[in-house]
Write a protein that holds these residues in place. Structure first.
Motif, PDB file in Angstrom:
ATOM      1  N   LEU A  86       0.824  -1.203   0.000  1.00 41.09           N
ATOM      2  CA  LEU A  86       0.000   0.000   0.000  1.00 41.09           C
ATOM      3  C   LEU A  86       0.864   1.261   0.000  1.00 41.09           C
ATOM      4  O   LEU A  86       0.638   2.197  -0.777  1.00 41.09           O
ATOM      5  CB  LEU A  86      -0.908  -0.040   1.226  1.00 41.09           C
ATOM      6  CG  LEU A  86      -1.945   1.051   1.440  1.00 41.09           C
ATOM      7  CD1 LEU A  86      -3.123   0.500   2.221  1.00 41.09           C
ATOM      8  CD2 LEU A  86      -1.377   2.233   2.189  1.00 41.09           C
ATOM      9  N   LEU A  87       1.871   1.281   0.885  1.00 43.07           N
ATOM     10  CA  LEU A  87       2.730   2.458   0.980  1.00 43.07           C
ATOM     11  C   LEU A  87       3.618   2.604  -0.256  1.00 43.07           C
ATOM     12  O   LEU A  87       3.974   3.726  -0.639  1.00 43.07           O
ATOM     13  CB  LEU A  87       3.579   2.372   2.245  1.00 43.07           C
ATOM     14  CG  LEU A  87       2.788   2.536   3.552  1.00 43.07           C
ATOM     15  CD1 LEU A  87       3.653   2.204   4.750  1.00 43.07           C
ATOM     16  CD2 LEU A  87       2.242   3.949   3.666  1.00 43.07           C
ATOM     17  N   SER A  88       3.991   1.493  -0.879  1.00 37.29           N
ATOM     18  CA  SER A  88       4.782   1.567  -2.106  1.00 37.29           C
ATOM     19  C   SER A  88       3.973   2.219  -3.222  1.00 37.29           C
ATOM     20  O   SER A  88       4.495   3.047  -3.986  1.00 37.29           O
ATOM     21  CB  SER A  88       5.236   0.166  -2.534  1.00 37.29           C
ATOM     22  OG  SER A  88       6.088  -0.409  -1.567  1.00 37.29           O
ATOM     23  N   LEU A  89       2.685   1.827  -3.325  1.00 30.98           N
ATOM     24  CA  LEU A  89       1.833   2.448  -4.335  1.00 30.98           C
ATOM     25  C   LEU A  89       1.671   3.945  -4.072  1.00 30.98           C
ATOM     26  O   LEU A  89       1.672   4.764  -4.999  1.00 30.98           O
ATOM     27  CB  LEU A  89       0.465   1.763  -4.342  1.00 30.98           C
ATOM     28  CG  LEU A  89       0.445   0.297  -4.788  1.00 30.98           C
ATOM     29  CD1 LEU A  89      -0.945  -0.288  -4.588  1.00 30.98           C
ATOM     30  CD2 LEU A  89       0.866   0.162  -6.227  1.00 30.98           C
ATOM     31  N   THR A  90       1.533   4.288  -2.788  1.00 34.66           N
ATOM     32  CA  THR A  90       1.428   5.702  -2.433  1.00 34.66           C
ATOM     33  C   THR A  90       2.693   6.457  -2.815  1.00 34.66           C
ATOM     34  O   THR A  90       2.645   7.569  -3.359  1.00 34.66           O
ATOM     35  CB  THR A  90       1.165   5.845  -0.926  1.00 34.66           C
ATOM     36  OG1 THR A  90      -0.024   5.118  -0.586  1.00 34.66           O
ATOM     37  CG2 THR A  90       0.996   7.302  -0.537  1.00 34.66           C
ATOM     38  N   PHE A  91       3.855   5.844  -2.521  1.00 35.13           N
ATOM     39  CA  PHE A  91       5.124   6.493  -2.855  1.00 35.13           C
ATOM     40  C   PHE A  91       5.278   6.677  -4.359  1.00 35.13           C
ATOM     41  O   PHE A  91       5.747   7.717  -4.832  1.00 35.13           O
ATOM     42  CB  PHE A  91       6.288   5.674  -2.304  1.00 35.13           C
ATOM     43  CG  PHE A  91       7.616   6.017  -2.914  1.00 35.13           C
ATOM     44  CD1 PHE A  91       8.232   7.239  -2.632  1.00 35.13           C
ATOM     45  CD2 PHE A  91       8.244   5.142  -3.782  1.00 35.13           C
ATOM     46  CE1 PHE A  91       9.448   7.565  -3.218  1.00 35.13           C
ATOM     47  CE2 PHE A  91       9.461   5.457  -4.359  1.00 35.13           C
ATOM     48  CZ  PHE A  91      10.066   6.673  -4.076  1.00 35.13           C
ATOM     49  N   GLY A  98       9.264  11.549   2.583  1.00 36.00           N
ATOM     50  CA  GLY A  98       8.448  11.072   3.693  1.00 36.00           C
ATOM     51  C   GLY A  98       7.734   9.776   3.362  1.00 36.00           C
ATOM     52  O   GLY A  98       7.726   8.823   4.153  1.00 36.00           O
ATOM     53  N   ASN A  99       7.122   9.711   2.171  1.00 34.12           N
ATOM     54  CA  ASN A  99       6.455   8.473   1.748  1.00 34.12           C
ATOM     55  C   ASN A  99       7.457   7.341   1.554  1.00 34.12           C
ATOM     56  O   ASN A  99       7.163   6.184   1.834  1.00 34.12           O
ATOM     57  CB  ASN A  99       5.685   8.710   0.446  1.00 34.12           C
ATOM     58  CG  ASN A  99       4.401   9.475   0.676  1.00 34.12           C
ATOM     59  OD1 ASN A  99       3.882   9.497   1.792  1.00 34.12           O
ATOM     60  ND2 ASN A  99       3.886  10.118  -0.369  1.00 34.12           N
ATOM     61  N   LEU A 100       8.652   7.680   1.075  1.00 34.26           N
ATOM     62  CA  LEU A 100       9.690   6.671   0.898  1.00 34.26           C
ATOM     63  C   LEU A 100      10.113   6.092   2.251  1.00 34.26           C
ATOM     64  O   LEU A 100      10.297   4.876   2.387  1.00 34.26           O
ATOM     65  CB  LEU A 100      10.896   7.271   0.186  1.00 34.26           C
ATOM     66  CG  LEU A 100      12.123   6.366   0.047  1.00 34.26           C
ATOM     67  CD1 LEU A 100      11.787   5.094  -0.721  1.00 34.26           C
ATOM     68  CD2 LEU A 100      13.278   7.112  -0.620  1.00 34.26           C
ATOM     69  N   ALA A 101      10.266   6.955   3.267  1.00 31.85           N
ATOM     70  CA  ALA A 101      10.657   6.480   4.598  1.00 31.85           C
ATOM     71  C   ALA A 101       9.596   5.556   5.178  1.00 31.85           C
ATOM     72  O   ALA A 101       9.916   4.517   5.768  1.00 31.85           O
ATOM     73  CB  ALA A 101      10.899   7.670   5.525  1.00 31.85           C
ATOM     74  N   LYS A 102       8.327   5.900   5.009  1.00 33.01           N
ATOM     75  CA  LYS A 102       7.241   5.035   5.490  1.00 33.01           C
ATOM     76  C   LYS A 102       7.271   3.689   4.789  1.00 33.01           C
ATOM     77  O   LYS A 102       7.102   2.636   5.407  1.00 33.01           O
ATOM     78  CB  LYS A 102       5.894   5.711   5.255  1.00 33.01           C
ATOM     79  CG  LYS A 102       5.689   7.000   6.035  1.00 33.01           C
ATOM     80  CD  LYS A 102       4.380   7.657   5.609  1.00 33.01           C
ATOM     81  CE  LYS A 102       4.216   9.030   6.240  1.00 33.01           C
ATOM     82  NZ  LYS A 102       2.988   9.701   5.763  1.00 33.01           N
ATOM     83  N   CYS A 103       7.473   3.719   3.476  1.00 30.78           N
ATOM     84  CA  CYS A 103       7.531   2.494   2.676  1.00 30.78           C
ATOM     85  C   CYS A 103       8.679   1.596   3.139  1.00 30.78           C
ATOM     86  O   CYS A 103       8.503   0.390   3.334  1.00 30.78           O
ATOM     87  CB  CYS A 103       7.683   2.871   1.205  1.00 30.78           C
ATOM     88  SG  CYS A 103       7.966   1.496   0.083  1.00 30.78           S
ATOM     89  N   ARG A 141      17.260   8.842  -3.337  1.00 31.07           N
ATOM     90  CA  ARG A 141      16.118   8.064  -2.858  1.00 31.07           C
ATOM     91  C   ARG A 141      16.547   6.660  -2.473  1.00 31.07           C
ATOM     92  O   ARG A 141      16.128   6.131  -1.430  1.00 31.07           O
ATOM     93  CB  ARG A 141      15.038   7.974  -3.943  1.00 31.07           C
ATOM     94  CG  ARG A 141      14.288   9.250  -4.234  1.00 31.07           C
ATOM     95  CD  ARG A 141      13.002   8.911  -4.977  1.00 31.07           C
ATOM     96  NE  ARG A 141      12.507  10.063  -5.737  1.00 31.07           N
ATOM     97  CZ  ARG A 141      12.552  10.170  -7.048  1.00 31.07           C
ATOM     98  NH1 ARG A 141      13.096   9.200  -7.761  1.00 31.07           N
ATOM     99  NH2 ARG A 141      12.062  11.224  -7.653  1.00 31.07           N
ATOM    100  N   ALA A 142      17.377   6.029  -3.306  1.00 25.62           N
ATOM    101  CA  ALA A 142      17.840   4.678  -3.008  1.00 25.62           C
ATOM    102  C   ALA A 142      18.649   4.646  -1.715  1.00 25.62           C
ATOM    103  O   ALA A 142      18.528   3.723  -0.910  1.00 25.62           O
ATOM    104  CB  ALA A 142      18.671   4.141  -4.171  1.00 25.62           C
ATOM    105  N   VAL A 143      19.462   5.659  -1.481  1.00 26.94           N
ATOM    106  CA  VAL A 143      20.265   5.721  -0.255  1.00 26.94           C
ATOM    107  C   VAL A 143      19.363   5.881   0.966  1.00 26.94           C
ATOM    108  O   VAL A 143      19.512   5.173   1.971  1.00 26.94           O
ATOM    109  CB  VAL A 143      21.287   6.875  -0.334  1.00 26.94           C
ATOM    110  CG1 VAL A 143      21.951   7.097   1.026  1.00 26.94           C
ATOM    111  CG2 VAL A 143      22.335   6.580  -1.394  1.00 26.94           C
TER     112      VAL A 143
END
Length: 466
Positions: A86-91, A98-103, A141-143
């Protein structure tokens, strides 16, 4: 889990593990629903009919969550993995840090609950690189994603070592460091053998229904109309397939269903993309979804003989007042057939706690070349009234009865590991009838019986109890 236990266990007399397992299955059902709901943001132009189809694609697999029979070890990692999806789709829709950190944190949580999810890290790394931006932006982002993912795991491992070292069992951290069967991976020759890959493919089709092949079809159409979610789904599928086909399953793909379910999720995502974007009339797709639900429900029948009903803690019949036990232990007889009619040696006094192997089978049951069965029969001494929980571990077919109630009945003809715990309430102290039956064609297997109560923690049932 805590509140469902308090609500269901005492007032409604539902077994503790069933109360916890029920919430796991309902959570899995609704997490799939929420994944479908969030991913609908990808299609703002869909008609109401197509939006309904999109949800139904996910709920066909959720049928398995509600009716699957193997409930003793609820797969807590599976709802967490759906949260990661779910969080990946959101990101992917809103690629903020912020969305990346949650994911990344959600995937770390999943890996902590089940080490298998650490194999999904390549999909996380791919997801960091997909959204548009400069090369430096994508690498940053990857880091960040990697630091959050590995940082959460490192924080937990540090906490266990420093604060809770008593949770380290057998010299390792269990799910954090990998599998529990000490082998972890199959050899390359085993991976390509039909005995290994065919059950995996069948289980994917059973759990995913007819939608799973549509997901594979999306792989071919994606090259014509690529999008960010499709590319990420491809990475998700590739990471999970590598794991599924390399992993040495503890109990086989039909039993380790949480592992197979994770492999179905990317197929469902890609299958739903194909369904909602196709020009096929909705009325023609509905029978396909109904058939998928039916196939999904066969999962319960395959593993449990029937869809699972809630286990209500029974009350044992009155203890036997006329029994005078002069011998410790149970009367044990080995048999050569699944009907337990052809004895393999005389009856002897024994306790149901054995690790069988070819040498021990040849010793205790000479001539039993087509399988080994056994019956342990007698009485168990209960010191005081109250609830008691029995734990059984066996292979193939297993049946356990105590106090006039059959607590475990897995006589379904499948050579799968049987691991179950069931509660029963004894009305008073005394001796109660107990019977344990098993049959398997496996050459290496355990037969074990443990017990626990409010007065003592889980322990092996000994001759003093029997």
């Amino acid at each position: 889990h805590y509140w469902s236990f308090r609500f269901l266990h005492e007032p409604f007399n539902i077994g503790a593990k069933d109360a916890v397992g029920l919430t796991s299955r309902i959570a899995g059902f609704f997490y799939l629903f929420f994944v479908a709901k969030v991913s609908l943001k990808l299609y703002p132009d869909l008609s109401p009919t197509r939006r309904l189809l999109h949800r139904l694609v996910f709920l066909t697999a959720a049928i398995s969550f509600l009716f699957y029979g193997y409930i003793e070890n609820p797969p807590l990692a599976l709802p967490a993995e759906q949260l990661w999806v779910l969080l990946s789709l959101t990101f992917l829709q809103v690629p903020t840090m912020g969305n990346l950190a949650k994911c990344s944190a959600a995937l770390a949580l999943t890996a902590l609950l089940h080490g298998r999810a650490s194999f999904l890290y390549p999909a996380l790394a791919l997801g960091c690189l997909i959204p548009a931006g400069t090369l430096l932006k994508r690498l940053s982002r990857a880091v960040v994603g990697s630091l959050v993912f590995f940082g959460c795991i490192a924080a937990f491992v540090t906490y266990v070592f420093v604060i809770e070292p008593n949770h380290i069992s057998g010299g390792h951290l269990g799910n954090v460091t990998g599998g529990g069967n000490r082998q972890m991976f199959v050899t390359m020759s085993q991976m390509f053998s039909a005995e290994h890959w065919q059950p995996i493919v069948r289980s994917l089709l059973i759990f995913g229904g007819l939608i799973a092949p549509l997901g594979l079809l999306r792989l071919f159409t994606m090259w014509r109309k690529p999008d960010a979610v499709s590319v990420w789904c491809l990475g998700y599928l590739a990471a999970d397939v590598v794991y599924l086909f390399l992993w040495e399953f503890d109990y086989g793909p039909y039993i380790d269903w949480d592992l197979v379910a994770s492999g179905v999720c990317p197929l469902l995502l890609m299958g739903s993309m194909l369904v909602v974007r196709s020009r096929i009339p909705a009325i023609l797709i509905l029978p396909l979804l109904l058939a998928s639900s039916y196939i999904s429900n066969t999962w319960a029948v395959l593993t449990n003989g029937a869809p699972l009903g809630l286990y209500l803690t029974p009350t044992a019949e009155a203890p036997s007042s006329t029994v005078s036990c002069t011998v410790k232990g149970l009367k044990r007889t080995y048999f050569k057939d699944a009907n337990l009619s052809i004895p393999a040696g005389p009856a002897e006094t024994d306790v149901p706690y054995h690790e069988f192997g070819p040498s021990t089978i040849a010793q205790v049951a000479p001539g039993a070349t087509n399988g080994l069965g056994g019956v342990f029969d007698g009485f168990v001494s209960i010191p005081k009234e109250g609830r008691y929980r029995f734990f059984v571990l066996g292979q193939g077919n297993f049946r356990f009865t105590v106090g006039g109630h059959t607590l475990v009945n897995r006589w379904v003809g499948h050579e799968w590991r049987v691991s179950a715990d069931r509660e029963i309430r004894f009305p008073s102290a005394g001796r109660y009838p107990i019977r344990l039956e098993f049959f398997t064609i496996n050459q290496n297997f355990p037969v074990m019986l443990d017990v626990e109560s409010a007065d003592y923690e889980r322990r092996k049932v000994t001759a003093e109890d029997l």
